[in-house]
Design a protein around this motif. Sequence first.
Motif, PDB file in Angstrom:
ATOM      1  N   ILE A 577      12.018  17.286  34.072  1.00 36.86           N
ATOM      2  CA  ILE A 577      12.361  17.803  36.061  1.00 36.86           C
ATOM      3  C   ILE A 577      11.729  16.940  36.964  1.00 36.86           C
ATOM      4  O   ILE A 577      11.104  16.228  36.005  1.00 36.86           O
ATOM      5  CB  ILE A 577      12.027  19.268  36.155  1.00 36.86           C
ATOM      6  CG1 ILE A 577      10.776  19.532  35.497  1.00 36.86           C
ATOM      7  CG2 ILE A 577      12.198  20.351  34.867  1.00 36.86           C
ATOM      8  CD1 ILE A 577       9.636  20.538  36.479  1.00 36.86           C
ATOM      9  N   HIS A 579      10.042  16.599  40.623  1.00 39.62           N
ATOM     10  CA  HIS A 579       9.225  17.013  41.550  1.00 39.62           C
ATOM     11  C   HIS A 579       9.292  16.493  42.670  1.00 39.62           C
ATOM     12  O   HIS A 579       8.970  14.899  43.014  1.00 39.62           O
ATOM     13  CB  HIS A 579       7.864  17.438  41.212  1.00 39.62           C
ATOM     14  CG  HIS A 579       7.796  18.422  40.432  1.00 39.62           C
ATOM     15  ND1 HIS A 579       7.758  19.753  40.542  1.00 39.62           N
ATOM     16  CD2 HIS A 579       7.683  18.257  39.106  1.00 39.62           C
ATOM     17  CE1 HIS A 579       7.709  20.750  39.975  1.00 39.62           C
ATOM     18  NE2 HIS A 579       6.965  19.714  38.527  1.00 39.62           N
ATOM     19  N   ILE A 590      19.749  17.408  48.251  1.00 33.30           N
ATOM     20  CA  ILE A 590      19.140  18.889  47.530  1.00 33.30           C
ATOM     21  C   ILE A 590      18.110  19.818  48.086  1.00 33.30           C
ATOM     22  O   ILE A 590      18.204  19.775  48.742  1.00 33.30           O
ATOM     23  CB  ILE A 590      18.788  18.572  46.262  1.00 33.30           C
ATOM     24  CG1 ILE A 590      17.469  17.608  46.134  1.00 33.30           C
ATOM     25  CG2 ILE A 590      19.601  17.907  44.757  1.00 33.30           C
ATOM     26  CD1 ILE A 590      16.274  17.831  45.148  1.00 33.30           C
ATOM     27  N   ILE A 594      14.058  23.910  46.222  1.00 38.36           N
ATOM     28  CA  ILE A 594      13.769  23.614  44.769  1.00 38.36           C
ATOM     29  C   ILE A 594      13.749  22.278  44.098  1.00 38.36           C
ATOM     30  O   ILE A 594      12.743  21.564  43.611  1.00 38.36           O
ATOM     31  CB  ILE A 594      15.395  23.776  44.381  1.00 38.36           C
ATOM     32  CG1 ILE A 594      15.899  25.272  44.782  1.00 38.36           C
ATOM     33  CG2 ILE A 594      16.078  23.152  42.744  1.00 38.36           C
ATOM     34  CD1 ILE A 594      17.885  25.442  44.692  1.00 38.36           C
ATOM     35  N   ALA A 595      13.452  21.185  45.000  1.00 39.28           N
ATOM     36  CA  ALA A 595      13.126  20.154  45.013  1.00 39.28           C
ATOM     37  C   ALA A 595      11.347  20.695  44.545  1.00 39.28           C
ATOM     38  O   ALA A 595      10.502  19.098  43.928  1.00 39.28           O
ATOM     39  CB  ALA A 595      12.862  18.910  45.709  1.00 39.28           C
ATOM     40  N   ALA A 599      13.224  20.212  40.088  1.00 38.10           N
ATOM     41  CA  ALA A 599      14.461  20.393  40.022  1.00 38.10           C
ATOM     42  C   ALA A 599      15.153  19.313  38.895  1.00 38.10           C
ATOM     43  O   ALA A 599      14.115  18.293  38.415  1.00 38.10           O
ATOM     44  CB  ALA A 599      15.639  19.967  40.928  1.00 38.10           C
ATOM     45  N   LEU A 603      19.881  17.098  39.546  1.00 35.56           N
ATOM     46  CA  LEU A 603      20.558  18.123  40.726  1.00 35.56           C
ATOM     47  C   LEU A 603      20.570  16.670  41.248  1.00 35.56           C
ATOM     48  O   LEU A 603      21.982  16.064  42.697  1.00 35.56           O
ATOM     49  CB  LEU A 603      20.190  19.093  41.073  1.00 35.56           C
ATOM     50  CG  LEU A 603      19.945  20.086  40.043  1.00 35.56           C
ATOM     51  CD1 LEU A 603      19.081  20.880  40.926  1.00 35.56           C
ATOM     52  CD2 LEU A 603      21.795  20.474  40.411  1.00 35.56           C
TER      53      LEU A 603
END
Length: 877
Positions: A577, A579, A590, A594-595, A599, A603
């Motif tokens: 993931i 950040h 995005i 979420i970021a 994420a 994405l």
Amino acid sequence: MGNRILILEDELLVALDLEYLMEDHIAGAQPVLAASVAQARQALAQGVDVAILDVDVMDGKSFPLAYELRRLGIPFVFVSAAYIADIPADLREVPFLRKPVQVQQLVDFVAAALANGQPGVTAPPALPSPPWSEAERLAALRSYDILDTEREGFFDELTEIAALICKAPIAVVNLIEDTRQFFKAEIGLGVRETPVDVSICAHAILQRELFVVPDTTLDPRFASNPLVTGEPRLRFYAGALLETPEGLPIGTVCVLDYQPRPDGLSREQALTLLGLARAVMAKLESRKIAASLRRREEELARLQEIAGIGGTEVDLRTGFTNDRSPQYLKIHGLPPSARRETHEDWVARLHPEDRERVETLFRDAVRSGARSYLAEYRIIRPSDGQIRWISARAEIEHDGQGVPIRLVAAHQDITERKRAEEAVHESERRLRAVLDTMPQIVWTTRPDGHHDYFNRRWFEFTGRTSEQSEGAGWNPVLHPEDRQKAWDAWSKALATGDPYEVEYRFRSRDGAYRWFIGRAVALRDADGKVERWFGTCTDVHELKLAEKRLNSNEERLRLALEAGKVGTWVWLLREGIAHADEQTAAMYGIDAEIAGNGAPFGLLLPAVHPEDRPKLKAMMTQAAAHGGEHEVEHRVMTGQGEVRWIVSRGRCELDAQGRPSRFPGASVDITDLKRVEEARELISRELSHRIQNLFSLVNGLISLSARARPEAADFATDLKLRLETLARANDYVRPQMQGARQQQTLHGLIRLLLTPYASDSGERLALSGEDVEIGSGSATALALVLHEQATNAVKYGALSIEGGRLELATRIDGDWLVLVWRERDGPPVAGAPSRQGFGTVLAARSMAGQLGGAMTHDWRSGGLQLTLRAPVERLRH
């Protein structure tokens, strides 16, 4: 006598055109031409009725002359190729006509000025009347009893601090009396007082807090001051007001310089000067209070000396015959029959360790003719054998010949006080010993926040004295960027009584800053009222550095703020993931929440241009496999279908086992190269200014030619109108242009243009060699060349990757300047490009045409080496 019209203009043709214009349209006009401010002043001394001023003339700006004209009430107008923004704010109400000037406008102005005085000009607003009278102010000043006193170390050290912090050759603590100003302390003047009629500080006391005059020659209040026009030729002044608690100004702490300072003082210098002024007032108030206390103590001395619980009277004429009061007997543990005890009985009651000292003290007081007697000692009470502390205060009376005849004393049992003092002293001693061994800074304040104690660590770290630290003396030690934050948090704690905690930086005695966490809690009484504040400052600098090494987000954020549109992110390889901040989220389309929470890396890929996804994936795969630093340039598609270019850079960090685990980085939107545009804007402004002067020059030439050939008058008029149209068109396309300060040296121009391209590290750009002066014309050509090379270096050369360096070396080779541009540690150079771009061609032509020089390229594999040669003399123009 005709109307004398002063024309200040250093372009001869323009000046002649204006002269003919005045003669043709103004009845009785007597134009007086001046090419410099000095010549204009000579004409002014002989008398003028109206003036036409160009802003830029051969010996500088015409603003000092404008202030003199306004002071004398002589109407004038600016006729210049400059812009209104180039005029000082307090002169912008003066009529201003842009070159090439409309003839009728100028004629109408001069005619109206001669008939009615300056149209549309108002005198500077008068200062409001102060809310105090001069008598009140002088009374307040004299109440401090400071005038004509000798020099004192405190005030001398304070002026040294002011001069050092403000980098000024002159600093004074100045007190303004009715006819003079007295310097309690001074550096750089060598006198203790001067007349008040030449005092700049006399104006400063009419201001609030800080009064700054960036250039005295441009200020109508001081432009004619003999200390400005003559020795020592003061050009800059900054003074912090010395104000009594009642709001009455009595003087200043000020610094002066022989050079103007357009930017005035820095925030740190201004706050320091204000703090020093507060320190002076605190010192004066302290002296005043001390003097008042001394007087009060003298008034209360008799009452304090004879007040007490037990009284005694000793007849000194009959061999120390005593008369004890009942309460005295009780304190000493004596029966009523001891009222007339002997002196020897009293001595026998004294504690053996105090006996000799106290009896000697008593007898010496009597024999020496002393008027009073004070002693604290221990006794052993006969009634119960207890040891008690006694405070004895007495008055000794004498006859007309000075012979002691009677002693009247008051005795008080101070045993509990002594025990408490001893306990407190012991407790304080132990506490101070503990506090002084602590690695933390420990401090206390009064309920109002006034600091009154610091432990040894504070003085060792800051190098400040107790006097410098008391009250708000901690404020100058704070980093300027942290002062407001710390003050807001401290003010909130004082207002609410809530615990205080804030991070800030303190300056050590060697000038370096370190991070601390400041914490404080309030000690309250039984009613909940704050009695004191107890606080600590814990050094967390190493922790901060460790966090910075482990997390580069703060560094990337700084780079983003400097470079423009930058987004930061951290890719956790094992978790898969990323950040990311809001800027990154916006770049890749995005959700910001979420970021921020993390994420999946996948994405981000849909927003990447399909043609660039493989190389982005390849970079990430290589980083995950081998670690190290990586960079990739790619395109993204916005939600509106716009294509924008992004540069993504990162450094993959390894865990303890040497495996890639964490990949922090940044993505930079490089679509809009603002800094390049800003550089071009500076060059464009200079070109525009020169075009306007060229229009004026051509117009003047046309006018002269037309006068010589009357048959061409219509053609000349038509041509001038077309040129005026072109001039107005040029102004139209540059409506928001502001004045730019011309560079004076080649190194200064290089730093101005190239530092932004290497601002992420002080080691990316190296400049060495001999410097030379440059003029505005050569600056234009050099700016084109340097800008073109820097742009190419950022796009393709050494500055396009991290670690790339740019070295510039200059030297004088006879009458020529040689500048060598070397790019190192950049991408490998395959050879000379197949074709030359427009910018390169333009740069080469600028070097040859404007500078009479040449440029050669050496496409070395390790980096481009460019050599520029130009005559030194041409660079000065």
